[in-house]
Design a protein around this motif. Sequence first.
Motif, short mmCIF file in Angstrom:
data_model
loop_
_atom_site.label_atom_id
_atom_site.label_comp_id
_atom_site.label_asym_id
_atom_site.label_seq_id
_atom_site.Cartn_x
_atom_site.Cartn_y
_atom_site.Cartn_z
N MET A 1 0.82 -1.19 0.00
CA MET A 1 0.00 0.00 0.00
C MET A 1 0.86 1.26 0.00
N GLU A 2 2.01 1.22 0.65
CA GLU A 2 2.86 2.40 0.70
C GLU A 2 3.26 2.84 -0.70
N ARG A 3 3.58 1.89 -1.55
CA ARG A 3 3.99 2.22 -2.91
C ARG A 3 2.85 2.87 -3.68
N LEU A 4 1.63 2.42 -3.45
CA LEU A 4 0.48 2.99 -4.12
C LEU A 4 0.17 4.40 -3.61
N GLU A 5 0.38 4.63 -2.32
CA GLU A 5 0.06 5.92 -1.73
C GLU A 5 1.13 6.97 -2.01
N ASP A 6 2.31 6.55 -2.39
CA ASP A 6 3.40 7.48 -2.66
C ASP A 6 3.39 7.89 -4.13
N ARG A 7 2.37 8.66 -4.49
CA ARG A 7 2.22 9.07 -5.89
C ARG A 7 1.82 10.52 -5.96
N ASP A 8 2.05 11.11 -7.09
CA ASP A 8 1.71 12.51 -7.32
C ASP A 8 0.19 12.63 -7.44
N PRO A 9 -0.48 13.42 -6.58
CA PRO A 9 -1.94 13.52 -6.62
C PRO A 9 -2.48 14.23 -7.85
N PHE A 10 -1.62 14.81 -8.65
CA PHE A 10 -2.09 15.55 -9.81
C PHE A 10 -1.93 14.78 -11.11
N LEU A 11 -1.61 13.50 -11.01
CA LEU A 11 -1.53 12.68 -12.21
C LEU A 11 -2.92 12.52 -12.80
N PRO A 12 -3.03 12.50 -14.13
CA PRO A 12 -4.37 12.44 -14.75
C PRO A 12 -5.11 11.14 -14.51
N ASN A 13 -4.45 10.09 -14.10
CA ASN A 13 -5.15 8.81 -13.92
C ASN A 13 -5.64 8.60 -12.49
N VAL A 14 -5.72 9.65 -11.70
CA VAL A 14 -6.27 9.57 -10.36
C VAL A 14 -7.71 10.07 -10.43
N ALA A 15 -8.66 9.24 -9.99
CA ALA A 15 -10.07 9.61 -10.05
C ALA A 15 -10.74 9.29 -8.73
N MET A 16 -11.77 10.06 -8.40
CA MET A 16 -12.52 9.86 -7.16
C MET A 16 -13.95 9.47 -7.52
N PHE A 17 -14.47 8.41 -6.86
CA PHE A 17 -15.82 7.94 -7.12
C PHE A 17 -16.57 7.76 -5.81
N ASP A 18 -17.88 7.81 -5.88
CA ASP A 18 -18.74 7.52 -4.74
C ASP A 18 -18.87 6.00 -4.66
N PRO A 19 -18.36 5.35 -3.59
CA PRO A 19 -18.40 3.89 -3.52
C PRO A 19 -19.82 3.32 -3.52
N ALA A 20 -20.79 4.09 -3.03
CA ALA A 20 -22.17 3.60 -3.05
C ALA A 20 -22.66 3.47 -4.49
N LEU A 21 -22.25 4.39 -5.35
CA LEU A 21 -22.66 4.30 -6.75
C LEU A 21 -21.93 3.17 -7.47
N LEU A 22 -20.65 3.00 -7.17
CA LEU A 22 -19.92 1.89 -7.78
C LEU A 22 -20.52 0.55 -7.35
N GLY A 23 -20.97 0.47 -6.10
CA GLY A 23 -21.56 -0.77 -5.59
C GLY A 23 -22.79 -1.22 -6.36
N ARG A 24 -23.49 -0.27 -6.95
CA ARG A 24 -24.70 -0.63 -7.71
C ARG A 24 -24.38 -1.49 -8.92
N PHE A 25 -23.16 -1.40 -9.44
CA PHE A 25 -22.79 -2.24 -10.58
C PHE A 25 -22.75 -3.71 -10.18
N GLY A 26 -22.64 -3.99 -8.89
CA GLY A 26 -22.64 -5.37 -8.40
C GLY A 26 -23.98 -6.06 -8.55
N LYS A 27 -25.02 -5.30 -8.82
CA LYS A 27 -26.36 -5.86 -8.98
C LYS A 27 -26.68 -6.27 -10.41
N VAL A 28 -25.79 -5.97 -11.33
CA VAL A 28 -26.01 -6.33 -12.73
C VAL A 28 -25.97 -7.85 -12.87
N LYS A 29 -26.99 -8.40 -13.48
CA LYS A 29 -27.08 -9.85 -13.69
C LYS A 29 -26.61 -10.19 -15.10
N THR A 30 -25.91 -11.30 -15.20
CA THR A 30 -25.48 -11.78 -16.51
C THR A 30 -26.12 -13.14 -16.76
#
Length: 81
Positions: A1-30
């Motif tokens: 985890m230390e290696r992951l946390e030691d990163r530049d916060p302004f890199l373009p591939n850093v994104a913030m999401f609402d975990p409750a909204l991401l959790g809704r994708f778990g309800k998709v049935k296949t």
Amino acid sequence: MERLEDRDPFLPNVAMFDPALLGRFGKVKTPGKQLTHMDMWFGDASNVVLVKIGARFRGAIMAIDRDKASKHENMEPEGLW
């Protein structure tokens, strides 16, 4: 985890999401024995992430505005990169 946390916060591939909204994708049935993995495509700087689950589901989720979230009174500094 230390290696992951030691990163530049302004890199373009850093994104913030609402975990409750991401959790809704778990309800998709296949159908049948199809895998229910969520494939995500981070394509450009728009912060819209395309989501594909199985052969039938397509969706999108919008990242949270990091600057706006950092100014919220309930956001602790440790909650951001």
